[in-house]
Scaffold this motif. Structure first.
Motif, PDB file in Angstrom:
ATOM      1  N   GLU A  39      38.127  48.633  34.505  1.00 23.39           N
ATOM      2  CA  GLU A  39      37.619  48.226  35.806  1.00 23.39           C
ATOM      3  C   GLU A  39      38.379  46.987  36.292  1.00 23.39           C
ATOM      4  O   GLU A  39      38.799  46.162  35.490  1.00 23.39           O
ATOM      5  CB  GLU A  39      36.147  47.882  35.632  1.00 23.39           C
ATOM      6  CG  GLU A  39      35.395  47.597  36.891  1.00 23.39           C
ATOM      7  CD  GLU A  39      33.946  47.227  36.583  1.00 23.39           C
ATOM      8  OE1 GLU A  39      33.067  47.713  37.282  1.00 23.39           O
ATOM      9  OE2 GLU A  39      33.710  46.447  35.639  1.00 23.39           O
ATOM     10  N   THR A  40      38.556  46.873  37.596  1.00 25.50           N
ATOM     11  CA  THR A  40      39.121  45.653  38.146  1.00 25.50           C
ATOM     12  C   THR A  40      38.015  44.876  38.838  1.00 25.50           C
ATOM     13  O   THR A  40      37.399  45.379  39.768  1.00 25.50           O
ATOM     14  CB  THR A  40      40.240  45.950  39.159  1.00 25.50           C
ATOM     15  OG1 THR A  40      41.226  46.736  38.516  1.00 25.50           O
ATOM     16  CG2 THR A  40      40.856  44.671  39.662  1.00 25.50           C
ATOM     17  N   VAL A  41      37.763  43.690  38.327  1.00 23.98           N
ATOM     18  CA  VAL A  41      36.702  42.865  38.894  1.00 23.98           C
ATOM     19  C   VAL A  41      37.341  41.635  39.503  1.00 23.98           C
ATOM     20  O   VAL A  41      38.130  40.951  38.859  1.00 23.98           O
ATOM     21  CB  VAL A  41      35.696  42.462  37.799  1.00 23.98           C
ATOM     22  CG1 VAL A  41      34.750  41.409  38.327  1.00 23.98           C
ATOM     23  CG2 VAL A  41      34.934  43.675  37.323  1.00 23.98           C
ATOM     24  N   CYS A  42      37.014  41.383  40.772  1.00 26.14           N
ATOM     25  CA  CYS A  42      37.569  40.217  41.433  1.00 26.14           C
ATOM     26  C   CYS A  42      36.536  39.099  41.458  1.00 26.14           C
ATOM     27  O   CYS A  42      35.364  39.337  41.720  1.00 26.14           O
ATOM     28  CB  CYS A  42      37.961  40.542  42.866  1.00 26.14           C
ATOM     29  SG  CYS A  42      39.621  41.168  42.987  1.00 26.14           S
ATOM     30  N   ILE A  43      36.984  37.897  41.162  1.00 27.16           N
ATOM     31  CA  ILE A  43      36.141  36.720  41.344  1.00 27.16           C
ATOM     32  C   ILE A  43      36.726  35.996  42.550  1.00 27.16           C
ATOM     33  O   ILE A  43      37.895  35.582  42.517  1.00 27.16           O
ATOM     34  CB  ILE A  43      36.190  35.802  40.112  1.00 27.16           C
ATOM     35  CG1 ILE A  43      36.003  36.605  38.839  1.00 27.16           C
ATOM     36  CG2 ILE A  43      35.205  34.661  40.254  1.00 27.16           C
ATOM     37  CD1 ILE A  43      34.634  36.674  38.290  1.00 27.16           C
ATOM     38  N   VAL A  44      35.946  35.898  43.611  1.00 30.82           N
ATOM     39  CA  VAL A  44      36.452  35.305  44.853  1.00 30.82           C
ATOM     40  C   VAL A  44      35.735  33.996  45.117  1.00 30.82           C
ATOM     41  O   VAL A  44      34.566  33.850  44.778  1.00 30.82           O
ATOM     42  CB  VAL A  44      36.172  36.230  46.060  1.00 30.82           C
ATOM     43  CG1 VAL A  44      37.148  35.939  47.183  1.00 30.82           C
ATOM     44  CG2 VAL A  44      36.238  37.665  45.667  1.00 30.82           C
ATOM     45  N   GLY A  45      36.419  33.094  45.760  1.00 33.13           N
ATOM     46  CA  GLY A  45      35.777  31.853  46.145  1.00 33.13           C
ATOM     47  C   GLY A  45      36.804  30.869  46.652  1.00 33.13           C
ATOM     48  O   GLY A  45      38.005  31.069  46.453  1.00 33.13           O
ATOM     49  N   GLU A  46      36.307  29.814  47.296  1.00 28.44           N
ATOM     50  CA  GLU A  46      37.218  28.798  47.793  1.00 28.44           C
ATOM     51  C   GLU A  46      37.797  28.010  46.621  1.00 28.44           C
ATOM     52  O   GLU A  46      37.317  28.096  45.496  1.00 28.44           O
ATOM     53  CB  GLU A  46      36.452  27.826  48.704  1.00 28.44           C
ATOM     54  CG  GLU A  46      36.180  28.352  50.095  1.00 28.44           C
ATOM     55  CD  GLU A  46      35.204  27.454  50.826  1.00 28.44           C
ATOM     56  OE1 GLU A  46      35.663  26.620  51.598  1.00 28.44           O
ATOM     57  OE2 GLU A  46      33.991  27.601  50.613  1.00 28.44           O
ATOM     58  N   SER A  47      38.795  27.180  46.924  1.00 28.93           N
ATOM     59  CA  SER A  47      39.355  26.319  45.882  1.00 28.93           C
ATOM     60  C   SER A  47      38.276  25.365  45.377  1.00 28.93           C
ATOM     61  O   SER A  47      37.485  24.865  46.157  1.00 28.93           O
ATOM     62  CB  SER A  47      40.513  25.495  46.449  1.00 28.93           C
ATOM     63  OG  SER A  47      41.470  26.354  46.987  1.00 28.93           O
TER      64      SER A  47
END
Lengths: 332, 390
Positions: A39-47
């Motif tokens: 699976e490809t899991v993205c962790i997104v967020g600002e710096s």
């Protein structure tokens, strides 16, 4: 829903603090997530919201001190990494889990050829001869799309372009066929065409093996391209999680909505682009209640005091905003 | 968003013949060295000196050397350079092999050329072995201090390590009971650490908490040792040590090496402080390499450039120190010839036989100059910021 044996990595209530002069920085403040095979899991967020610290904690690469893991569990293939002795962790790193860093320019040792560095990854973990390691290195370089790998293997990093170096880094990460690859913004330093090639490469590599990818980025365009599931992080916490479809078509948290609103689209052509007011709170000076409340357009007086719990929208879609959850339920 | 989901981009065909030739860092250094005339001439002189020293060792050693530096010919004393031996006075079989005294003879009629050759080998070995020792110490200590700088040495570490060291020493001193006690203590310490390791995160029992008090940081320990060593005027320290120890070539080498590692340690530590924060170190750790592997195989090659420069200059200063010691009579004991003691013996005859002082003096000057030029040139070459733009 996949069975629990499929889960490669499970992080439960991870807390990482930085102790220095002054107040303690709570960089990661109770993060839960899981990644399944293939699976490809993205962790997104600002710096500055704790994405990289989370990844480093999983790899066991946080410098301690100043960092301190204040709580939680990290389970990799069922084994608890935080209780593992450093020698066991070392045997795991590079073999069963690997990491690709943000800056391909500085992540390769300038005094060794890329061939030396990739085959070293093999030689450290497996009992193979140097000749075998070299043969496999050439194959790896070919797999990651480097032309003429037989010649390129003896090149020094400074002779390669940024994209080629990142391919070499990926080859190094793939060297022992890891179950999990953590990619920390691997395309941020590259230009857009090379970025597209690298993303394609990761997708193609994943189809061949059952490797799971934890992809850390702040670029929602990248997320839309490669993610199966997405975790949105803010101020050291997961604010929303769900499939890529959930997050992009049906965001349930004001922060996710604001992030999506900040993207330029064709419809918004000619208009002033939206940007979230304010900035990410300093990890040592987080607001009370909901950490996002000072910047939130849906703010209520209760947000200042009440810590928001995760609200379940079903199908694995969760968001940390009881206000919107309440509105949704009332209207339904 | 749509732009990056494009289909497979066709591979560009690269004409590899058009690429610039592949150059390793070493070949690049060599190319720049060739361009730097002073440094290159230094290297050439050094190469010649090296060949002469090795040849000198071969020609002047053995039971019947080709050029015998110890052959005394009292009738032939203080002959000037290039003079031909007088056939009537020379005992048969002791005439110089070349038919002339190239650099004359000394007050005992010994061939100065042969003695200079023997001294060249002494200077070479002293220079290289002493610097080898100091660089080795400097690299290890500097690397550990730079890499593990922030780690603390705890009271428990000191206690258990002193027990580990004490056990064999006491055993050698024939004190079996004390040795056994020390070994048992060390074993208990090891068991304690293993037990703590398995229960990470749990609080230590109050009674044992003093074991984890910080005694001193690794960096502090090493750098304060450097500061202390630097406080001694090293030449006089060497004089004292040499006066106490039996005089021999090896004592000189080891003592010079043991008193000159501080500069290298500081250089290596400084390099490590910046290198350990580099991404490639984090990448190496992510590959599961051990700390020692990272220190010595990954960071060290990157930190070696300034060490190489200081080692080159250090060889010159070690040779000078040896010459100075021999001149003062504390160096390599006679009859073994070194440049220092040829100079020292010759100073009594400086007006009658100036070649006795000039030959070693000028050779020392030339060789040291060559080393210093080469070292400085190497520094300019290895540091891109000092490189001449042209």
């Amino acid at each position: 829903m996949a069975s629990s044996t499929d889960i490669v990595l499970k992080v439960e209530d991870l807390r990482v603090q930085f102790h220095g002069d002054g107040p303690v920085s709570r960089a990661v403040d109770g993060v839960d997530f899981e990644i399944r095979n293939g699976e490809t899991v993205c962790i997104v967020g600002e710096s500055g919201c704790g994405k990289t610290v989370t990844a480093l904690a999983v790899m066991g690469l946080l410098p301690q001190p100043p960092a301190r893991i204040a709580g939680g569990r990290i389970l990799f293939g069922g084994e608890s990494l935080l209780e593992m002795p450093s020698s066991g962790l070392r045997a795991l790193r590079g073999k069963r889990m690997a990491m690709v860093f943000q800056e391909p320019m500085t992540s390769l040792n300038p005094v060794f050829t890329i061939g030396d560095q990739i085959s070293e990854a093999i030689l450290v973990h497996e009992a193979v001869t140097t000749a075998d390691a070299r043969r496999r290195t050439i194959q790896l370089l070919e797999d990651v799309g480097i032309t003429d790998p037989g010649k390129r293997i003896d090149d020094y990093p400074h002779q390669l372009s940024g994209g080629q170096r990142q391919r070499a880094m990926i080859a190094m990460a793939l060297a022992c066929g890891p179950e999990l690859m953590i990619a920390d913004e691997p395309t941020t330093a590259l230009d857009v065409t090379v970025q597209a090639q690298i993303l394609q490469l990761l997708k193609r590599l994943q189809q061949h093996s059952r490797m799971a990818i934890q992809y850390i980025t702040h670029d929602l365009g990248v997320v839309a391209t490669i993610a199966d599931r997405v975790y949105v992080m803010y101020a050291g916490m997961i604010f929303e999680q769900g499939t890529t479809g959930h997050i992009f078509n049906n965001p349930r948290h004001p922060y996710t909505m604001a992030l999506l609103d900040s993207l330029p689209t064709r419809e918004k052509r000619g208009q002033r682009l939206y940007s979230i007011p304010g900035s990410v709170p300093h990890p040592a000076y987080k607001p009370s209640g909901c950490p996002f409340h000072p910047r939130c357009p849906h703010r209520r007086p209760s947000c200042v005091d009440a810590f928001p719990e995760m609200c379940d929208y079903g199908e694995g879609h969760l968001a940390r905003c009881p206000i919107l959850y309440g509105m949704e339920r009332d209207s339904a | 968003m749509k732009t990056i989901t494009t289909a497979h981009t066709p591979q560009t065909v690269l004409d590899l013949d058009l690429m610039p030739p592949s150059r390793s860092p070493w070949s690049e250094t060599w190319r720049l060295l060739r361009k730097n005339r002073m440094a290159f001439s230094g290297l050439v002189i050094f190469a010649i000196f090296f060949i002469i020293a090795v040849a000198g060792m071969l020609l002047t050693s053995g039971r019947k050397p080709v050029l015998d530096p110890a052959q005394v010919r009292l009738q032939e004393k203080l002959r000037p350079p290039m003079s031909v031996p007088i056939p009537e006075t020379v005992v048969s079989g002791t005439a110089p092999i070349l038919g002339r005294y190239l650099l004359g003879t000394d007050d005992l009629g010994r061939d100065v050329f042969a003695r200079m050759l023997q001294g060249a080998w002494v200077s070479l070995t002293v220079g290289f072995v002493a610097v080898g020792i100091s660089v080795l110490i400097g690299i290890v200590l500097g690397g550990l201090a730079g890499y593990f700088g922030q780690r603390a040495i705890r009271v428990g570490h000191i206690l258990s390590w002193s027990l580990v060291v004490a056990a064999p020493i006491l055993a050698l001193a024939a004190k079996p009971l004390a040795a056994l006690l020390a070994a048992a203590g060390a074993l208990a310490g090891w068991a304690f650490y293993a037990w703590r390791r398995r229960r990470r995160g749990e609080p230590t029992p109050v009674l044992l908490r003093w074991l984890s008090w910080t005694a001193i940081g690794v960096d502090d320990l090493v750098m304060r040792a450097v500061d202390i060593m630097l406080c001694f005027p090293s030449f006089f320290l060497i004089l004292t040590v040499v006066a106490l120890l039996p005089p021999s070539l090896y004592t000189i080498m080891i003592v010079i090496g043991l008193t000159s590692w501080m500069g290298t340690t500081r250089l290596v530590r400084a390099e490590f402080l910046s290198l350990r924060e580099q991404d490639f170190v984090a990448a190496a750790r992510a590959l599961g390499l051990s700390d020692l592997h990272i220190i010595f195989r990954h960071i060290m090659p990157n930190a070696l450039a300034p060490v190489l420069v200081s080692a080159t200059l250090g060889i010159a200063s070690a040779m000078l120190t040896e010459a100075g010691l021999s001149f003062l009579g504390f160096g390599v004991p006679p009859p073994h010839a070194t440049w220092g003691n040829i100079l020292s013996d010759g100073k009594d005859f400086i007006f009658d036989a100036p070649w006795l002082t000039f030959a070693p003096g000028i050779v020392i000057l030339i060789v040291l100059l060559a080393f210093n030029l080469f070292g400085e040139g190497l520094r300019d070459i290895l540091n891109p910021k000092l490189r001449e733009r042209n």
